[in-house]
Design a protein around this motif. Structure first.
Motif, PDB file in Angstrom:
ATOM      1  N   GLU A 253       0.894  -1.174   0.071  1.00 52.03           N
ATOM      2  CA  GLU A 253      -0.029   0.066   0.066  1.00 52.03           C
ATOM      3  C   GLU A 253       0.737   1.303  -0.093  1.00 52.03           C
ATOM      4  O   GLU A 253       1.758   1.321   0.756  1.00 52.03           O
ATOM      5  N   ALA A 254       0.610   2.091  -0.969  1.00 53.47           N
ATOM      6  CA  ALA A 254       1.514   3.249  -0.973  1.00 53.47           C
ATOM      7  C   ALA A 254       0.752   4.405  -1.390  1.00 53.47           C
ATOM      8  O   ALA A 254      -0.046   4.405  -2.729  1.00 53.47           O
ATOM      9  N   SER A 255       0.706   5.644  -0.710  1.00 50.20           N
ATOM     10  CA  SER A 255       0.061   7.228  -1.415  1.00 50.20           C
ATOM     11  C   SER A 255       1.223   7.277  -2.381  1.00 50.20           C
ATOM     12  O   SER A 255       1.984   6.872  -2.459  1.00 50.20           O
ATOM     13  N   ILE A 256       0.873   8.681  -2.865  1.00 51.69           N
ATOM     14  CA  ILE A 256       1.542   9.117  -4.091  1.00 51.69           C
ATOM     15  C   ILE A 256       2.853   9.628  -3.328  1.00 51.69           C
ATOM     16  O   ILE A 256       3.835   9.881  -4.133  1.00 51.69           O
ATOM     17  N   LYS A 257       2.859  10.191  -1.985  1.00 54.03           N
ATOM     18  CA  LYS A 257       3.878  10.566  -1.385  1.00 54.03           C
ATOM     19  C   LYS A 257       4.182   9.685  -0.259  1.00 54.03           C
ATOM     20  O   LYS A 257       4.051   9.897   0.917  1.00 54.03           O
ATOM     21  N   SER A 258       5.005   8.434  -0.540  1.00 49.97           N
ATOM     22  CA  SER A 258       5.182   7.447   0.367  1.00 49.97           C
ATOM     23  C   SER A 258       6.803   7.128   0.307  1.00 49.97           C
ATOM     24  O   SER A 258       7.227   6.924  -0.822  1.00 49.97           O
ATOM     25  N   GLY A 259       7.023   6.439   1.414  1.00 53.05           N
ATOM     26  CA  GLY A 259       8.674   5.914   1.676  1.00 53.05           C
ATOM     27  C   GLY A 259       8.605   4.517   0.830  1.00 53.05           C
ATOM     28  O   GLY A 259       9.541   4.446   0.279  1.00 53.05           O
ATOM     29  N   SER A 260       7.481   4.108   0.758  1.00 46.09           N
ATOM     30  CA  SER A 260       7.361   2.657  -0.036  1.00 46.09           C
ATOM     31  C   SER A 260       7.820   3.174  -1.454  1.00 46.09           C
ATOM     32  O   SER A 260       8.150   2.316  -2.257  1.00 46.09           O
ATOM     33  N   LEU A 261       7.400   4.253  -2.155  1.00 48.38           N
ATOM     34  CA  LEU A 261       7.811   4.469  -3.387  1.00 48.38           C
ATOM     35  C   LEU A 261       9.286   4.686  -3.512  1.00 48.38           C
ATOM     36  O   LEU A 261       9.809   4.184  -4.463  1.00 48.38           O
ATOM     37  N   ILE A 262       9.919   5.101  -2.584  1.00 46.29           N
ATOM     38  CA  ILE A 262      11.294   5.276  -2.641  1.00 46.29           C
ATOM     39  C   ILE A 262      11.939   3.747  -2.576  1.00 46.29           C
ATOM     40  O   ILE A 262      12.811   3.830  -3.361  1.00 46.29           O
ATOM     41  N   THR A 263      11.562   3.086  -1.823  1.00 46.22           N
ATOM     42  CA  THR A 263      12.151   1.901  -1.800  1.00 46.22           C
ATOM     43  C   THR A 263      11.831   1.130  -3.178  1.00 46.22           C
ATOM     44  O   THR A 263      12.791   0.270  -3.711  1.00 46.22           O
TER      45      THR A 263
ATOM     46  N   SER B 236      -9.176   5.863  -3.877  1.00 47.29           N
ATOM     47  CA  SER B 236      -8.647   6.434  -2.944  1.00 47.29           C
ATOM     48  C   SER B 236      -7.219   6.604  -2.790  1.00 47.29           C
ATOM     49  O   SER B 236      -6.475   5.929  -3.521  1.00 47.29           O
ATOM     50  N   SER B 237      -6.918   7.996  -2.261  1.00 45.78           N
ATOM     51  CA  SER B 237      -5.362   8.458  -2.396  1.00 45.78           C
ATOM     52  C   SER B 237      -4.570   7.623  -1.694  1.00 45.78           C
ATOM     53  O   SER B 237      -3.555   7.599  -1.954  1.00 45.78           O
ATOM     54  N   ARG B 238      -4.927   6.539  -1.001  1.00 47.64           N
ATOM     55  CA  ARG B 238      -4.087   5.545  -0.010  1.00 47.64           C
ATOM     56  C   ARG B 238      -3.340   4.711  -1.091  1.00 47.64           C
ATOM     57  O   ARG B 238      -2.363   4.172  -0.517  1.00 47.64           O
ATOM     58  N   TYR B 239      -4.189   4.689  -2.112  1.00 47.47           N
ATOM     59  CA  TYR B 239      -3.566   3.527  -3.376  1.00 47.47           C
ATOM     60  C   TYR B 239      -2.953   4.285  -4.410  1.00 47.47           C
ATOM     61  O   TYR B 239      -2.898   3.573  -5.454  1.00 47.47           O
ATOM     62  N   PHE B 240      -2.803   5.590  -4.524  1.00 44.80           N
ATOM     63  CA  PHE B 240      -2.463   6.218  -5.594  1.00 44.80           C
ATOM     64  C   PHE B 240      -1.092   5.812  -5.919  1.00 44.80           C
ATOM     65  O   PHE B 240      -0.602   5.795  -7.238  1.00 44.80           O
TER      66      PHE B 240
ATOM     67  N   GLU C  33      10.113   9.693 -10.994  1.00 51.10           N
ATOM     68  CA  GLU C  33       9.911  11.468 -10.611  1.00 51.10           C
ATOM     69  C   GLU C  33       8.936  11.495  -9.083  1.00 51.10           C
ATOM     70  O   GLU C  33       9.284  12.216  -8.386  1.00 51.10           O
ATOM     71  N   SER C  34       8.007  10.397  -9.320  1.00 51.38           N
ATOM     72  CA  SER C  34       7.216  10.537  -7.895  1.00 51.38           C
ATOM     73  C   SER C  34       8.062  10.209  -6.636  1.00 51.38           C
ATOM     74  O   SER C  34       7.828  10.724  -5.823  1.00 51.38           O
ATOM     75  N   VAL C  35       8.839   9.194  -6.932  1.00 52.93           N
ATOM     76  CA  VAL C  35       9.895   8.724  -5.910  1.00 52.93           C
ATOM     77  C   VAL C  35      10.799   9.930  -5.301  1.00 52.93           C
ATOM     78  O   VAL C  35      10.918  10.210  -4.107  1.00 52.93           O
ATOM     79  N   LYS C  36      11.328  10.654  -6.203  1.00 54.41           N
ATOM     80  CA  LYS C  36      12.239  11.702  -6.062  1.00 54.41           C
ATOM     81  C   LYS C  36      11.666  12.876  -5.175  1.00 54.41           C
ATOM     82  O   LYS C  36      12.011  13.335  -4.387  1.00 54.41           O
ATOM     83  N   GLN C  37      10.025  13.073  -5.607  1.00 56.14           N
ATOM     84  CA  GLN C  37       9.307  13.934  -4.703  1.00 56.14           C
ATOM     85  C   GLN C  37       9.164  13.388  -3.406  1.00 56.14           C
ATOM     86  O   GLN C  37       9.075  14.203  -2.676  1.00 56.14           O
ATOM     87  N   ALA C  38       8.938  12.136  -3.362  1.00 55.55           N
ATOM     88  CA  ALA C  38       8.586  11.568  -2.151  1.00 55.55           C
ATOM     89  C   ALA C  38       9.796  11.645  -0.987  1.00 55.55           C
ATOM     90  O   ALA C  38       9.613  11.774   0.184  1.00 55.55           O
ATOM     91  N   VAL C  39      10.900  11.626  -1.697  1.00 52.20           N
ATOM     92  CA  VAL C  39      12.220  11.849  -0.675  1.00 52.20           C
ATOM     93  C   VAL C  39      12.178  13.105  -0.145  1.00 52.20           C
ATOM     94  O   VAL C  39      12.423  13.244   1.105  1.00 52.20           O
ATOM     95  N   LYS C  40      11.635  14.004  -0.790  1.00 51.87           N
ATOM     96  CA  LYS C  40      11.764  15.525  -0.385  1.00 51.87           C
ATOM     97  C   LYS C  40      10.479  15.869   0.603  1.00 51.87           C
ATOM     98  O   LYS C  40      10.613  16.445   1.413  1.00 51.87           O
ATOM     99  N   ASP C  41       9.482  15.114   0.284  1.00 46.25           N
ATOM    100  CA  ASP C  41       8.251  15.473   1.094  1.00 46.25           C
ATOM    101  C   ASP C  41       7.905  14.620   2.241  1.00 46.25           C
ATOM    102  O   ASP C  41       7.231  15.145   3.093  1.00 46.25           O
TER     103      ASP C  41
END
Length: 414
Positions: A230-240, A261-265, A335-343
């Motif tokens: 499960e990963a939102s669009i700003k998620s540490g899971s996306l980084i991984t 649901s945003s929790r699954y974006f 790019e989504s992951v890069k933003q997630a690192v910052k956010d």
């Protein structure tokens, strides 16, 4: 020959997780050679004032004493060149020079493993899927690796431990810290099942938010595949997930329970951009069969512990023998992951930085930006710092959430 004390000394000089370690190690064949050259001053490497001060004040005996103190407290210490070090970590970008562990480190050395990640406040659907798939994988001899956070992580760990199977918890703090406090009651169960707790951070290191994006490169590399539940669009899971893809691992993603649901974006983004659909444990087990991508892994004989350079997929994958993710995700996912690192930090919820925790040189760089966008060359000239050293520090500042990189070598303070 065990070189742990030399690896630890080098880490004390340059700092835990610093890329400067690998700038130095490029020049030497072993940590002992590096120690002898650096401590004697016979090295052609530009050193910062803080590094020079560390060299003059940190002795090899201090490193030896610290290793002995760790062992008295039941904490193992292993250096990157040691036989006990997990071989799959040696060929990643910026390998951890030293690992601290408690438990059975061999459970992640040359074994079949997957990394499981997801939300801390995961839905019942995600938790149930995680428990079912990780439980079945563990019963089939797969070691489950996760980050010991609330929600998905601890569910994955316990799915293995409840089957009496080993699981590896990768921490973003010192191994002696009781974090997260809610999960401490499960530590003994994980250890009794043959599992291990691993970190690159020395004892006493608190769980700073900046530690967790750094921790994720270890988390992703220990498994031959990454499973995102499960990963939102700003998620540490996306980084991984992105780190895993860039390290040549397969990326699997659970289908969202609700596409609105945003929790699954984050799930939708990963699936759209090349992740393999995670429907059951068998789809993951297939990559370990003869001819699958993970079955072809031979980390013991193929890696080099001088694993420096940009993150790149280890090899191209054939669509006939592997999931379509093939160690790569499309640019939009990256790019989504890069933003997630910052956010966002996967542990704290909000990714931010503490000025007081920056090094002296990082404070000078941050202050010199004067709150405005600036070109790296101009900043180098303004501070009279070599461009190579500056770029290293700017990267560390970006990881810490203090600056943002822009096109054309421009940087902006946050």
């Amino acid at each position: 020959m065990n070189e742990t004390k030399y690896w630890l000394w080098i880490s004390m000089i340059f700092g835990t997780g610093s890329r400067r370690i690998w700038e130095a190690m490029r020049l030497f064949g072993s940590a002992r050679e590096a120690y002898e050259a650096i401590s004697s001053g016979s090295i052609d490497l530009r050193l910062s004032e803080s590094e020079k001060n560390n060299i003059s004040s940190v002795t090899l005996e201090r490193a030896e004493d610290y290793i002995e103190e760790c062992r008295r407290n039941g904490i193992g210490v292993v250096g990157c060149g040691d036989a006990e070090y997990p071989p799959q970590l040696r060929n990643i970008f910026n390998p951890p020079a030293v690992l601290y562990y408690r438990g059975n480190l061999s459970c992640v050395c040359g074994t079949r493993a997957v990394t499981a990640v997801g939300a801390r406040k995961a839905s019942d659907y995600s938790i149930n899927v995680c428990r079912e798939i990780c439980g079945e994988l563990s019963r089939n001899g797969i070691v489950i690796v996760s980050g010991f956070a609330l929600g998905t992580d601890i569910t994955a760990h316990l799915a293995a431990a409840d089957n009496g199977r080993p699981t590896a918890a990768v921490l973003g703090c010192g191994i002696d810290r009781e974090y997260p406090i809610e999960n401490m009651k499960y530590r003994s169960r994980i250890l009794e099942s043959g599992g291990v707790f691993i970190t690159e951070y020395p004892s006493g290191t608190p769980p700073h938010s900046r530690n967790f994006p750094m921790r994720n490169r270890i988390l992703s590399a220990l498994g031959q595949a990454a499973l995102v539940f499960e990963a939102s669009i700003k998620s540490g899971s996306l980084i991984t997930a992105n780190l895993a893809a860039n390290q040549g691992r397969d990326v699997f993603c659970m289908p969202p329970a609700d596409i609105f649901s945003s929790r699954y974006f984050g799930n939708s983004s990963l699936l759209r951009d090349g992740a393999e659909l995670l429907l059951d444990a068998q789809s993951v087990l297939d990559i370990f069969r003869f001819g699958g991508t993970a079955a072809n892994e031979n980390p013991v004989s193929t890696v080099s512990y001088f694993g420096v350079g940009d993150l790149q997929p280890k090899k191209e994958r054939s669509s006939s023998s592997s999931p379509k993710s093939g160690g790569k995700l499309k640019k939009s996912a990256a790019e989504s992951v890069k933003q997630a690192v910052k956010d966002e930090s996967p542990e704290s919820g909000t990714y931010s930085f503490a000025y007081d925790e920056l090094t002296d040189i990082q404070k000078k760089i941050y202050d010199a930006m004067n709150g405005e966008k600036i070109h790296a060359d101009l900043l180098s000239e303004r501070l009279e710092i070599g461009l190579s050293e500056l770029m290293t520090e700017l990267t560390e500042l970006e990881i810490a959430g203090a600056v943002r990189s822009l096109p054309g070598k421009m940087y902006m303070p946050l």
